[in-house]
Every structure is written in structure tokens, then in C-alpha cells.
Design a protein around this motif. Structure first.
Motif, PDB file in Angstrom:
ATOM      1  N   GLN A 671       0.822  -1.210   0.000  1.00 30.79           N
ATOM      2  CA  GLN A 671       0.000   0.000   0.000  1.00 30.79           C
ATOM      3  C   GLN A 671       0.858   1.261   0.000  1.00 30.79           C
ATOM      4  OE1 GLN A 671      -3.542   0.625  -0.094  1.00 30.79           O
ATOM      5  NE2 GLN A 671      -2.547   2.571  -0.551  1.00 30.79           N
ATOM      6  N   ASN A 691      -4.110   1.192  -5.368  1.00 31.31           N
ATOM      7  CA  ASN A 691      -3.235   0.082  -5.737  1.00 31.31           C
ATOM      8  C   ASN A 691      -4.006  -1.193  -6.029  1.00 31.31           C
ATOM      9  OD1 ASN A 691      -4.084  -0.449  -3.105  1.00 31.31           O
ATOM     10  ND2 ASN A 691      -2.179  -1.483  -2.560  1.00 31.31           N
ATOM     11  N   ILE A 704       1.373   2.757 -10.707  1.00 33.60           N
ATOM     12  CA  ILE A 704       0.645   3.519  -9.687  1.00 33.60           C
ATOM     13  C   ILE A 704       0.748   5.002 -10.039  1.00 33.60           C
ATOM     14  CG2 ILE A 704       0.436   4.031  -7.237  1.00 33.60           C
ATOM     15  CD1 ILE A 704      -0.045   1.109  -7.902  1.00 33.60           C
TER      16      ILE A 704
END
Length: 757
Positions: A671, A691, A704
């Protein structure tokens, strides 16, 4: 003769109760769905589509063009193969998958009756008592609750069948016959669901451990029986696993699914009802919550039984008195099963793994694949309730012998009444909201066929269905749930037209297949690798009238709608849309990169002072997106930057992006989180980056991205937490800036997207 009469009577009573419960289903079995939830509808679809269109071990209705193995998609593989044979050679039943599943679950409950009755009789309980208790235990079973979605788990006859056959085998009368039947039962269970193979093996292994303990003073005498039991225990799971492995055409299925440390039982899920006033009263002091997957309530009599055993044990320890075994555990035959069931109960509670022994999973990797450990508590449910019934009757008999007949009758009446109330409560709770109109997988195809005829379009023109909003999963690491309504409509369309689904929602699907499916909605900057295995026919785009993401809207805009109503639209989507968009981007990127000026080793149309790029080449990692280095950490957190950005970055829109490795050794994605601090060091904002719902996939890397504006006097810290973290190529640039970075690998980076050389 008397035994047979009571068995038939018991069967009749159970049948009448089931008729009363399932009356609408029995009248029109194909007209109802037990649930329209995602799991339920997926199970109905997988079963019904295969029965209607497929053969062999492969299901071609999902995950087009690869399909999936029957064993991994809750499609009752052995059973549906038998039904397929019936459909092809005896009588056509392909249009009635829903009816067959609905009726099969009801019949499976009935099939548990004789085994429960025979087990109770084996422990020398009178016929009338065994008949009553077997009915109660059937309707108290936690497996009844699975009728809302996990259909193969409703088959309540498997565990009692395993137990009864094991009892007969251990009599040493005709051991070859009973041993053969026991193994066959394990194989049938294993080819229905892998969980039944696991239930079978762990039950027999638990009994083996109990036997070893009980024969610990003379192990040599038990050696041969123990080896035979061990062989019986492992044959089904080895055969099932072996055949599935040999026939499986992929080698990258998830081995670490989410749930092992979550979906387990606890003391409250076994000894407290689903709704309990005690939980409400003590909720502020004691957490009595439990996972639904761990629920295996044994009923009030069994709860009182457990309290009596524990209370008596504590009393005898304090007073140093002996006799606990004589009072509660005088039946040596039952004791072996009690010990086994208790050990299995501890396993279902995630013991010892959750108590500091998680490393054992590395030595036993197949265990990790059972994401719902709580289901193993069902074995304890059957064993402990039968033990309680045996003990209660023994107490009833002793009270009568000692001249207390009224006390004995009152005790037995209380036990049977309270157990019956528990069973009734379980029926009421488990069957709530059960009868839902089947408007998805009806036997008639007219509705959808008319839509195509009206538009002058044939289902044969399409190679697969793509539905929006998008829904899919990838080993629980990536998860798209927004499009479950569209998934429901797409399954309906697929069932009635025979057009397979491009997507799948199976958590055990090949990682490669899952990622390429998710990649279909990636930016135009990423080539859609799945198209390499597809033909040139268009896709049928099924869209529900829900909010779409920007890229979903782009896809819909490039399709030609030929039918719509207030709920859905059907459109023709040429696969060239994806191919052309990528080729156009690639052409643009190569032309543009040639015109950019080099600033500090980076080619860009903006000042190098307004860019931030980390290639992490000085870091050690087994994998890297570009070059040879990347940030890696097995467990914990990594810091990607921690700084206040200078004036040239401030008050402008920026894009932050980096590549995060899709590591299959853990079920979750690491994360990333952006923290913002004021000049006094106080945290003022914390933003979790997306994510999980990410379409920009390249190989096993996930891009990302987030948009942000840097403010003066604010310190920004970007950290990534989790397990098996690998990060590469972090770029911060103005949103309208163009950046080209050369790499030593097979591709360069254009705005932090791979541009093949």
C-alpha cells in the motif's frame, strides 16, 4: 425391520420439513434463484453454461480465449460431467441447470439423514432417539447457511458419510469393502470440491493422531493399522491433486489467497448462536464477533455439555480429584473422534499459525490455499453434537435406573426442545430471502435472441463479451467490484447466446490470464497482450446504465450500439479499437521523443528543475522494471521520498507515477501512502494511492499514479507498506509535460510508460 421403519420415518419427516421450506422451488425449480449475489449467480452460471455448451474438463464460458479448469470454478466438476452424459445420451436437460442445482441441494440434505441416523445407532442409541436427533442435527447444520452462494458446500452428506464409513472400516469386519467405499467417498467429495478432499484427509489424519496417542504405550501393535489408515487418508487428496495438476494447462494460479488469517472459527462462532443477547450485553467489554465462514453453532445442549466438561475439569484440578475420563469419556471409540475433532477445531481457529507459528505454512504450502479455515469446524460440529446426544441419553438412562424417571424425562425433553428451537432458528435464518425470481438464467433464450433479431445482428458475429463497468479479480491482489451488476447481465447474455465472457471473477484464475484481462482497459500507451490470442471478430460490449470511469467511457464511445433500453446497452466493439489506439500512441511517442531536448540525462519539453526521477539503480533487487536496480523490502515499509518541494514545483498540477511489482508470494498489494506535514511536523493529510483498481499492467508490474499540487512549506513523504515490496522508476512531472527516458533494457520510458525500442 424396526430399524428400517424408523429410518424411513425419519427420512419422511425430514422430507416433509424440506417440502414445507422449499415448496416454491419444488413446484417450479427453474423459476427461482436461491440468491442473486455475485458468488451465487457465478455458481449458477458456471454450472449451467457448461451443461449447455461445453464438454471435457474445460469451461469455455469465462476467461476467453483461455477458459478455465472445472475444478477451480465451483462448478461441481464430477457431477456436471455425469449430467452432461445424461444430456447427450439419455435425455436433454441442458436448459435446466438452475433447476438441477436447486433440487440437488435439497436432495443432498436428505442424503445426510441416513448417515446421521446410522452414526447415532452405531453408538448404541435407541432407534426413536436417533431418529429425532438426526433430524435436529440435519437442520442445525452450518452447511444449510451456504445455500445463499457456496452451493457445493451445502452437500451436508459428505462429512457424515466419511465418518460412518470410517466407523465401519475400523470395526475390522470386511475392511477391504469399507476401506474401498471410504476412499471412493473421498474421491467423489474431492471431485465435487477440494474442501471435501481436505475434510476427508484431515479427519482421518486427526483420528490417526488420536490413535497414536491412545496407543502410545504399545505403538508397535498399532503400526500396521496406523499405516493403513494413513494410506486411506492420503489417497483421495493425492489422486485429486494429481489429476487436476496433470490436466491443468496453466502453472501460475494463486497459492496464497486472502482469508487464511481472517476466515477462521473462534470459540464464539462454535458456542454462540449467530444472534445472541450475550454478545449485545458484553459487547463493550468482550469482543465476541466472529467470521461468518467460521460459524458452526452446536446448539444449547452441546454448549452446556462443553461448559460441564470444562467446569468439571477445573474443579477436579483444584480439588485434585480424578475421574474426569470415567464421567465424560468412557466410550473409547468415541474418544478417538472427539480428540480428532478437537484438533481439527483448533486448526479451524487458525491454530497454531496465528499464534506465532506462521512460518509452518512455508513447510506446508498446500494448507495456505484453503482461504476459509472456518469450514473445517463443521467436522467438530458433527462429532461434538453426536457425542452430546450420546452423553445426554446415557445420563437419561442412569437417572431412570436410579429411580428418577420424571427428572430423566424432563431433562431429555429440555434437551430435545432446546435443540429443536436452535434448529428452527437456523432454518429461519438460513432460508431468509431464498426465493428470488430467475430472470437471469431462464430455460428460454427468447428475450436475448429477440434483441439480436430486432437489430439484425447475429450472436455468431462476436468472439466474446466485454462488460462495463468492469469487474474482475486477480488472486485478490487486484479487485474490481464496481461492475457486479454488469457482470450479472453479461452472464445472462452469455448463457442465452453462447458467447463467452472475456472476464472472470475466479480468485484461482491464472495470474497471467487475470492480468491480461485487466489490461484490456489500460491506457492506450499499453499494448493489450490478450489480443495476441484472439481472432479479428468484434467483441460484444454489454454496458449497464451505471457511472463509468473515463477509460470505460472511452471504450463505450468507440463501440456501435445496436440495442438498448433503460437498463443496458449492447454494442459492437471492434478489436482494432485497441490495436489502433496503441499503434497511434506508439507512433506519436517515437516521433515526439526525437524532438525533445536533453536536460540532465532526461529528454523533456520542460526544465529539468521541474522534474523528479528516481531509477533506483543503486538498489539491489531480483527484479527491476528498467535497468538492474529497484527498491526491494521483504516486509515492512520503504520510503520513496521525504521532502519539501521547491518553488518551481508549487501551484501547478503534477503527476506522480511509479511501477510496483506484482509479487505473487503474498495475497495483497503493498500500500503506497502519501503523507503531508506542516512546517511544525504535524501531519495534516494522509492519502492512500489506488493500488487495487489499476488497469495499467505491463508484464508483472502495475503503474501507480496520482495527480497532486505541491504547496509551500509542506513536507511530502511517500511510503509503501506491505510484504514483498518492489518499486522502480518513480517520476514526478507536470501533467502537460512530456518526458522521455532512455533505458538499457528492451524498452525506454515515455511519460513513464514503456516504449519498446
Amino acid at each position: 425391520m424396526k430399524k428400517n421403519v424408523f429410518l424411513v420415518s425419519t427420512f419422511t419427516v425430514a422430507t416433509i420439513i424440506l417440502i414445507l421450506i422449499f415448496q416454491p422451488i419444488l413446484k417450479q425449480p427453474n423459476s427461482y434463484l436461491y440468491s442473486k449475489s455475485g458468488d451465487a449467480l457465478k455458481s449458477y452460471f458456471n454450472f449451467s453454461y457448461y451443461l449447455k455448451y461445453d464438454e471435457g474438463i474445460k469451461h469455455d464460458g469465462i476467461n476467453y480465449p483461455y477458459g478455465d479448469h472445472l475444478q477451480y470454478i465451483n462448478s461441481h466438476p464430477l457431477y456436471v460431467q455425469i449430467l452432461k452424459f445424461v444430456d447427450l445420451h439419455i435425455y436433454p436437460i441442458a436448459d435446466y441447470g438452475v433447476a438441477i442445482l436447486n433440487l440437488s441441494m435439497i436432495i443432498s440434505l436428505l442424503l445426510a439423514m441416513p448417515f446421521l441416523f446410522l452414526i447415532l445407532r452405531y453408538f448404541k442409541l435407541p432407534i426413536w432417539y436417533a431418529a429425532i436427533v438426526s433430524v435436529i442435527l440435519l437442520f442445525l447444520t452450518p452447511q444449510l447457511d451456504r445455500i445463499h452462494g457456496h452451493f457445493e458446500m451445502v452437500y451436508a452428506f459428505f462429512i457424515p458419510m466419511f465418518w460412518y464409513l470410517l466407523l465401519r472400516y475400523r470395526e475390522n469386519k470386511k475392511p477391504v469393502l469399507w476401506g474401498t467405499l471410504l476412499v471412493l467417498a473421498g474421491l467423489v467429495g474431492g471431485f465435487t470440491s477440494a474442501y471435501y478432499a481436505a475434510f476427508y484427509s484431515i479427519f482421518l489424519l486427526g483420528v490417526l493422531i488420536a490413535d497414536v496417542w491412545m496407543h502410545r504405550r504399545n505403538l508397535k501393535a498399532y503400526l500396521k493399522p496406523g499405516i493403513r489408515l494413513l494410506i486411506l487418508a492420503i489417497i483421495p487428496i493425492l489422486v485429486v491433486k494429481g489429476l487436476v495438476s496433470v490436466t491443468d494447462w496453466v502453472d501460475d494460479r494463486p497459492n496464497n489467497p486472502y482469508g487464511f488469517y481472517v476466515y477462521h472459527a473462534n470459540i464464539f462462532s462454535i458456542f454462540l448462536p449467530f444472534t445472541s443477547s450475550l454478545r449485545n450485553l458484553t459487547g463493550n467489554w468482550i469482543n465476541m464477533d466472529f467470521q461468518w465462514e467460521g460459524r458452526a453453532y452446536v446448539g444449547l445442549p452441546a454448549v452446556l455439555m462443553a461448559i460441564s466438561i470444562i467446569g468439571s475439569a477445573i474443579y477436579r484440578v483444584i480439588t485434585k480429584k480424578k475421574g474426569l475420563s470415567q464421567s465424560f469419556f468412557s466410550d473409547q471409540t468415541m474418544n478417538a473422534y472427539l480428540i480428532a475433532a478437537t484438533l481439527i477445531l483448533l486448526f479451524s481457529m487458525c491454530f497454531p499459525f496465528k499464534w506465532g507459528f506462521g512460518f509452518l505454512l512455508e513447510l506446508l504450502p498446500p494448507v495456505k490455499q484453503f482461504r476459509a479455515l472456518g469450514r473445517f469446524s463443521w467436522i467438530f460440529y458433527y462429532v461434538f453434537t453426536v457425542y452430546t446426544a450420546q452423553f445426554v441419553y446415557s445420563l437419561f438412562h442412569k437417572l431412570k435406573q436410579k429411580g428418577h424417571p420424571y427428572t430423566a424425562i424432563l431433562l431429555l425433553a429440555f434437551i430435545l426442545f432446546s435443540w429443536s428451537v436452535d434448529a428452527k432458528t437456523n432454518i429461519k435464518r438460513s432460508t431468509r430471502g431464498l426465493f428470488n425470481k430467475n430472470d437471469k438464467l431462464e430455460s428460454s433464450d427468447i428475450e436475448y435472441q429477440d434483441r439480436f433479431k430486432e437489430a439484425g445482428v447475429s450472436p455468431a458475429e462476436f468472439q466474446a463479451i466485454l462488460f462495463l463497468p468492469f469487474a474482475s479479480t486477480c488472486g485478490d491482489k487486484l479487485l474490481f467490484e464496481h461492475g457486479m451488476n454488469a457482470f450479472s447481465e453479461a452472464m445472462k447474455c452469455s448463457f442465452h447466446t453462447g458467447i463467452p465472457l472475456l472476464q472472470s471473477f475466479s480468485p484461482r484464475l491464472s495470474f497471467t490470464h487475470s492480468l491480461s484481462s485487466i489490461q484490456m482497459l489500460a491506457d492506450s500507451c499499453i499494448r493489450k497482450t490478450r489480443l495476441d490470442d484472439m481472432n479479428d471478430k468484434p467483441l460484444l460490449l454489454v454496458c449497464t446504465k451505471e457511472q463509468l470511469t473515463n477509460h470505460e467511457t472511452w471504450v463505450q464511445a468507440h463501440a456501435n450500439t445496436f440495442w438498448y433500453d433503460k437498463h443496458i446497452s449492447l454494442s459492437i466493439l471492434p478489436v482494432d479499437v485497441f490495436k489502433n489506439s496503441f499503434e497511434n500512441w506508439e507512433r506519436y511517442a517515437k516521433q515526439t521523443s526525437d524532438s525533445l531536448s536533453c536536460n540532465g540525462g532526461i529528454y523533456s519539453n520542460t526544465s529539468a528543475e521541474k522534474l523528479l526521477f528516481y531509477d533506483f539503480e543503486n538498489q539491489k533487487s531480483d527484479v527491476a522494471f528498467t535497468g538492474k536496480g529497484a527498491i526491494y523490502k521483504r516486509r515492512g515499509q520503504v520510503e520513496l521520498f521525504n521532502q519539501t518541494f521547491p518553488k518551481q514545483f508549487q501551484n501547478q498540477e503534477y503527476e506522480l507515477s511509479f511501477w510496483l511489482y506484482f509479487d505473487t508470494r503474498h495475497y495483497d498489494m503493498p500500500q503506497p501512502t502519501l503523507h503531508e506535514y506542516d512546517k511544525n511536523g504535524k501531519q495534516i493529510k494522509r492519502i492512500k494511492l489506488n493500488n487495487r483498481e489499476v488497469h495499467n499492467v505491463y508484464g508483472k508490474w502495475i503503474r501507480i499514479k496520482m495527480d497532486l499540487q505541491f504547496e509551500p512549506d509542506i513536507r511530502y513523504q511517500l511510503i509503501v507498506k506491505g510484504k514483498y515490496i518492489t518499486v522502480d522508476d518513480l517520476l514526478i512531472k507536470q501533467k502537460n509535460a512530456t518526458v522521455f527516458i532512455k533505458s538499457s533494457g528492451s524498452f525506454n520510458l515515455f511519460n513513464n510508460f514503456p516504449l519498446e525500442k
